[in-house]
Design a protein around this motif. Structure first.
Motif, PDB file in Angstrom:
ATOM      1  N   UNK A 182     -17.442 -23.594  20.448  1.00 29.10           N
ATOM      2  CA  UNK A 182     -18.233 -24.193  21.521  1.00 29.10           C
ATOM      3  C   UNK A 182     -17.737 -23.701  22.884  1.00 29.10           C
ATOM      4  N   UNK A 183     -16.427 -23.704  23.058  1.00 30.63           N
ATOM      5  CA  UNK A 183     -15.842 -23.243  24.317  1.00 30.63           C
ATOM      6  C   UNK A 183     -16.236 -21.799  24.610  1.00 30.63           C
ATOM      7  N   UNK A 184     -16.090 -20.944  23.618  1.00 25.80           N
ATOM      8  CA  UNK A 184     -16.430 -19.532  23.785  1.00 25.80           C
ATOM      9  C   UNK A 184     -17.913 -19.371  24.113  1.00 25.80           C
ATOM     10  N   UNK A 185     -18.770 -20.143  23.460  1.00 24.18           N
ATOM     11  CA  UNK A 185     -20.208 -20.042  23.711  1.00 24.18           C
ATOM     12  C   UNK A 185     -20.564 -20.516  25.122  1.00 24.18           C
ATOM     13  N   UNK A 186     -19.944 -21.590  25.580  1.00 25.64           N
ATOM     14  CA  UNK A 186     -20.197 -22.081  26.937  1.00 25.64           C
ATOM     15  C   UNK A 186     -19.782 -21.041  27.973  1.00 25.64           C
ATOM     16  N   UNK A 187     -18.681 -20.352  27.705  1.00 29.15           N
ATOM     17  CA  UNK A 187     -18.178 -19.359  28.661  1.00 29.15           C
ATOM     18  C   UNK A 187     -19.121 -18.159  28.803  1.00 29.15           C
ATOM     19  N   UNK A 188     -20.055 -18.016  27.895  1.00 29.12           N
ATOM     20  CA  UNK A 188     -21.017 -16.927  28.006  1.00 29.12           C
ATOM     21  C   UNK A 188     -22.062 -17.189  29.083  1.00 29.12           C
ATOM     22  N   UNK A 189     -22.201 -18.474  29.497  1.00 31.43           N
ATOM     23  CA  UNK A 189     -23.220 -18.783  30.502  1.00 31.43           C
ATOM     24  C   UNK A 189     -22.748 -19.700  31.622  1.00 31.43           C
ATOM     25  N   UNK A 190     -21.532 -20.225  31.534  1.00 29.72           N
ATOM     26  CA  UNK A 190     -21.093 -21.180  32.554  1.00 29.72           C
ATOM     27  C   UNK A 190     -19.581 -21.172  32.736  1.00 29.72           C
ATOM     28  N   UNK A 191     -19.152 -21.496  33.961  1.00 29.34           N
ATOM     29  CA  UNK A 191     -17.720 -21.655  34.242  1.00 29.34           C
ATOM     30  C   UNK A 191     -17.364 -23.121  34.434  1.00 29.34           C
ATOM     31  N   UNK A 192     -18.230 -24.040  33.960  1.00 29.38           N
ATOM     32  CA  UNK A 192     -17.922 -25.464  34.074  1.00 29.38           C
ATOM     33  C   UNK A 192     -16.548 -25.750  33.467  1.00 29.38           C
ATOM     34  N   UNK A 193     -15.719 -26.580  34.119  1.00 27.28           N
ATOM     35  CA  UNK A 193     -14.375 -26.851  33.606  1.00 27.28           C
ATOM     36  C   UNK A 193     -14.406 -27.451  32.196  1.00 27.28           C
ATOM     37  N   UNK A 194     -13.527 -26.923  31.325  1.00 27.96           N
ATOM     38  CA  UNK A 194     -13.416 -27.410  29.952  1.00 27.96           C
ATOM     39  C   UNK A 194     -11.963 -27.788  29.685  1.00 27.96           C
ATOM     40  N   UNK A 195     -11.768 -29.013  29.201  1.00 27.59           N
ATOM     41  CA  UNK A 195     -10.439 -29.484  28.803  1.00 27.59           C
ATOM     42  C   UNK A 195     -10.481 -29.737  27.305  1.00 27.59           C
ATOM     43  N   UNK A 196      -9.619 -29.042  26.559  1.00 26.07           N
ATOM     44  CA  UNK A 196      -9.580 -29.193  25.107  1.00 26.07           C
ATOM     45  C   UNK A 196      -8.701 -30.390  24.732  1.00 26.07           C
ATOM     46  N   UNK A 197      -9.119 -31.097  23.695  1.00 32.42           N
ATOM     47  CA  UNK A 197      -8.326 -32.184  23.131  1.00 32.42           C
ATOM     48  C   UNK A 197      -7.667 -31.647  21.868  1.00 32.42           C
ATOM     49  N   UNK A 198      -6.338 -31.568  21.875  1.00 33.84           N
ATOM     50  CA  UNK A 198      -5.613 -30.948  20.770  1.00 33.84           C
ATOM     51  C   UNK A 198      -4.682 -31.955  20.091  1.00 33.84           C
ATOM     52  N   UNK A 248     -19.816 -31.500  35.426  1.00 36.28           N
ATOM     53  CA  UNK A 248     -18.630 -31.311  36.258  1.00 36.28           C
ATOM     54  C   UNK A 248     -17.380 -31.154  35.409  1.00 36.28           C
ATOM     55  N   UNK A 249     -17.477 -31.542  34.135  1.00 40.33           N
ATOM     56  CA  UNK A 249     -16.323 -31.471  33.235  1.00 40.33           C
ATOM     57  C   UNK A 249     -16.791 -31.641  31.797  1.00 40.33           C
ATOM     58  N   UNK A 250     -16.140 -30.903  30.884  1.00 41.90           N
ATOM     59  CA  UNK A 250     -16.369 -31.090  29.451  1.00 41.90           C
ATOM     60  C   UNK A 250     -15.035 -31.409  28.801  1.00 41.90           C
ATOM     61  N   UNK A 251     -14.962 -32.557  28.130  1.00 39.63           N
ATOM     62  CA  UNK A 251     -13.800 -32.900  27.303  1.00 39.63           C
ATOM     63  C   UNK A 251     -14.172 -32.546  25.877  1.00 39.63           C
ATOM     64  N   UNK A 252     -13.452 -31.601  25.277  1.00 39.66           N
ATOM     65  CA  UNK A 252     -13.896 -30.982  24.031  1.00 39.66           C
ATOM     66  C   UNK A 252     -12.812 -31.034  22.958  1.00 39.66           C
ATOM     67  N   UNK A 253     -13.074 -31.768  21.903  1.00 39.48           N
ATOM     68  CA  UNK A 253     -12.146 -31.810  20.775  1.00 39.48           C
ATOM     69  C   UNK A 253     -12.237 -30.502  19.989  1.00 39.48           C
ATOM     70  N   UNK A 254     -11.168 -30.137  19.310  1.00 39.12           N
ATOM     71  CA  UNK A 254     -11.161 -28.891  18.542  1.00 39.12           C
ATOM     72  C   UNK A 254     -11.827 -29.066  17.181  1.00 39.12           C
ATOM     73  N   UNK A 255     -11.443 -30.125  16.459  1.00 43.32           N
ATOM     74  CA  UNK A 255     -11.952 -30.320  15.096  1.00 43.32           C
ATOM     75  C   UNK A 255     -13.300 -31.029  15.147  1.00 43.32           C
ATOM     76  N   UNK A 256     -14.385 -30.232  15.031  1.00 39.21           N
ATOM     77  CA  UNK A 256     -15.734 -30.774  15.104  1.00 39.21           C
ATOM     78  C   UNK A 256     -16.581 -30.267  13.937  1.00 39.21           C
TER      79      UNK A 256
END
Length: 231
Positions: A64-80, A48-56
């Motif tokens: 990771x965000x770009x790859x997920x968008x190739x198969x899903x529209x699940x909400x992604x919130x970046x941690x910057x 239902x949600x992905x909390x995703x840090x940038x520096x991994x």
């Protein structure tokens, strides 16, 4: 059914704190500490949600965000990181729905998560076949399920891209300033600037327009803002 969240950060104390807080609110939380692990989990589970840090490690958050968008529209919130405006813009470019700046208050994180989840869930008591539908020429928007069909073919939009298009389509020929769109789609207390709107309009055009530089659906009124009109 409990909401399911994926938390991705290589700082284990941060992950532990977020996980504990979200689980206290009844959510199910999976954790990943590098980009490859995060992507594998996202492919296996409809979060239902992905909390995703940038520096991994292994893959950064943008990849990771770009790859997920190739198969899903699940909400992604970046941690910057605080003050890294370019990271925020790049995150939106790669398909993130929102961002939260580190260091953050866990109450803010929970509030943002819940707000996005409310917008992605159909109203209680409604079935998929009862979903509110808008049909405008080539477009069909199924608003409760956040699905767009262009000439009968489904187009994968992020939450914010869909919300933006839905607002414009519902108000055909009405021109909205970038400031108004930012406040209506992201909220009046959203800390980002109007470049967020420009990024989402550009990404939306790339997905629905044959020629984004000469749009058929989402148009620019120079010096004023954006509007929808099918030409």
């Amino acid at each position: 059914m409990a909401k399911r969240v994926l938390v991705v950060d290589d700082e284990k104390l941060i992950v532990k704190g977020i996980r504990f807080s979200l689980e206290q609110d009844g959510m199910e939380v999976d954790c990943a500490y590098d980009g490859e692990e995060a992507l594998a989990l996202a492919k296996e589970n409809p979060y239902d949600m992905v909390l995703l840090d940038i520096m991994l490690p292994k893959m950064d958050g943008f990849e990771v965000c770009q790859a997920i968008r190739e198969f899903s529209s699940m909400p992604i919130v970046m941690l910057t990181a605080k003050g890294d405006d370019m990271d925020k813009i790049l995150g939106l470019e790669y398909g993130a729905d929102d961002y939260i700046t580190k260091p953050f208050n866990i109450l803010e994180v929970k509030a943002r998560i819940k707000a996005i989840m409310r917008r992605t869930q159909p109203p209680k008591g409604k079935k998929a076949e009862d979903a509110s539908t808008i049909e405008k020429g080539d477009l069909r928007l199924e608003c409760d399920s956040h699905r767009l069909f262009l000439l009968g073919k489904e187009v994968n939009l992020t939450l914010k891209e869909f919300d933006l298009l839905e607002l414009l389509v519902k108000n055909e020929n009405r021109v909205y300033s970038r400031e108004t769109l930012r406040d209506m789609i992201w909220g009046a207390d959203y800390p980002g600037d109007v470049r967020t709107v420009d990024v989402h309009v550009r990404r939306l055009r790339e997905k629905i327009e044959d020629n984004p530089s000469e749009p058929k659906y989402v148009h620019t009124k120079w010096g004023v803002g954006y509007y929808y009109c099918q030409k």
